[in-house]
Design a protein around this motif. Structure first.
Motif, PDB file in Angstrom:
ATOM      1  N   TRP A 167       0.835  -1.207   0.000  1.00 41.41           N
ATOM      2  CA  TRP A 167       0.000   0.000   0.000  1.00 41.41           C
ATOM      3  C   TRP A 167       0.870   1.258   0.000  1.00 41.41           C
ATOM      4  O   TRP A 167       0.580   2.220  -0.717  1.00 41.41           O
ATOM      5  N   LEU A 203      -6.630  -2.574  -2.315  1.00 38.66           N
ATOM      6  CA  LEU A 203      -5.415  -2.129  -3.001  1.00 38.66           C
ATOM      7  C   LEU A 203      -5.764  -1.470  -4.336  1.00 38.66           C
ATOM      8  O   LEU A 203      -5.065  -0.564  -4.784  1.00 38.66           O
ATOM      9  N   GLU A 245      -8.337   0.254  -4.699  1.00 43.11           N
ATOM     10  CA  GLU A 245      -9.156   1.413  -4.304  1.00 43.11           C
ATOM     11  C   GLU A 245     -10.568   1.317  -4.859  1.00 43.11           C
ATOM     12  O   GLU A 245     -11.196   2.320  -5.173  1.00 43.11           O
TER      13      GLU A 245
END
Length: 316
Positions: A244, A311, A313
């Motif tokens: 991240w 990850l 989003e």
């Protein structure tokens, strides 16, 4: 449903398994499911007098449901002597009451003479000072931990304290000295969780230095050492945090170049690592959205799939 699996384990007295499931699946449960799990867990914690389970229950009631059960736990824990006070101090710290945690650890120091127990209490004090970013005090306490544990017969706790000392030296800003301390421990420490802890300490040092290739390698070593232990989840979470961070910095190349080695070393997570690789390739403009969606739909583990979505989003 995961809640049913946890409740079943609790009712059948498989508390060790239940504790692991609760910790792992907590974010996947609805409030209603969590309340049911915690009600059964509290009942079984009292029935089996399991301090750790009761502490977990009390913490999750407060953290996720806003229900305060601290007084009940305090009463229960104080009847259990040293172990109860240790769990109580840890709970105070988890709930954001560092001074109450320190008071409880000092209470233990006044009443104990056993070097192993004194070492555990000093270790707890060191962790609180670290969280308060009082690194000099934390180092002072970890030295007292080591002094006491050297008088005991528990080599595992002694090694754990020495690893933590190396990490605290890094936190205090002495990276070279920290690397030296941790490297000296590598030949001493047996394979498994403790060696994984050393690799995660190195990971944090390399990440701080923005040496992300080395940090990725240390994550891999930590995962391999932690395989088959409860520490695997901690090592896995550290890898996700690193990925991240790299995504936030748009360092997608480091991610997609690293994932093949994770796939090769840990094939049971191949789908997840391939998903991470494709997300990074997509964000770097190398492949299309459909290539990412294809692999994510193949990841059947709900938790891993949710991490991939995070990850990405949720745009994928």
């Amino acid at each position: 449903m995961e809640s049913e699996k946890i409740v079943k384990a609790l009712k059948e007295g498989r508390l060790y398994e239940a504790k692991g499931l609760i910790t792992k699946e907590i974010d996947m449960l609805s409030d209603e499911e969590l309340k049911e799990v915690l009600e059964v867990a509290e009942e079984k914690a009292r029935e089996y007098e399991d301090l750790e389970l009761y502490k977990i229950v009390t913490y999750y009631y407060a953290e996720f449901l806003g229900i305060d059960k601290l007084v009940e736990f305090e009463e229960f824990a104080r009847k259990k002597g040293f172990e109860g006070l240790m769990e109580l101090a840890d709970l105070y710290d988890l709930l954001g009451f560092p001074e109450k945690a320190l008071e409880t650890y000092r209470e233990i120091l006044k009443n104990e003479r056993d070097p192993e127990k004194l070492g555990e209490a000093y270790f707890g004090i060191a962790t609180v000072h670290e969280e308060l970013q009082e690194y000099d005090k934390a180092l002072e306490m970890i030295k007292k931990t080591i002094e006491n544990l050297e008088k005991s017969t528990n080599r595992e706790k002694l090694l754990r304290a020495k690893i933590y000392e190396g990490y605290l030296i890094f936190e205090a800003g002495e990276k070279v000295k920290a690397k030296e301390k941790l490297a000296r421990l590598l030949p001493e420490v047996p394979r498994g969780e403790l060696k994984a802890q050393i690799h995660l300490a190195f990971e944090e040092i390399f990440e701080d230095e923005e040496n992300y290739e080395a940090a990725m390698q240390e994550c891999l070593y930590a995962l391999l050492e932690a395989r088959g232990t409860n520490f695997f989840e901690i090592a896995f979470d550290s890898l996700v945090d690193l990925i991240w961070q790299l995504m936030l910095e748009d360092d997608f190349e480091e991610i997609y170049n690293s994932m093949p080695m994770f796939k090769a070393a840990i094939p049971e997570f191949e789908g997840f690592f391939e998903g991470v690789r494709r997300i990074a390739l997509y964000k770097d403009g190398k492949i299309g959205r459909e290539d990412v969606s294809e692999i994510i739909t193949k990841v059947k583990d709900e938790r891993l799939a949710s991490i991939l979505e995070f990850l990405g989003e949720a745009e994928l």
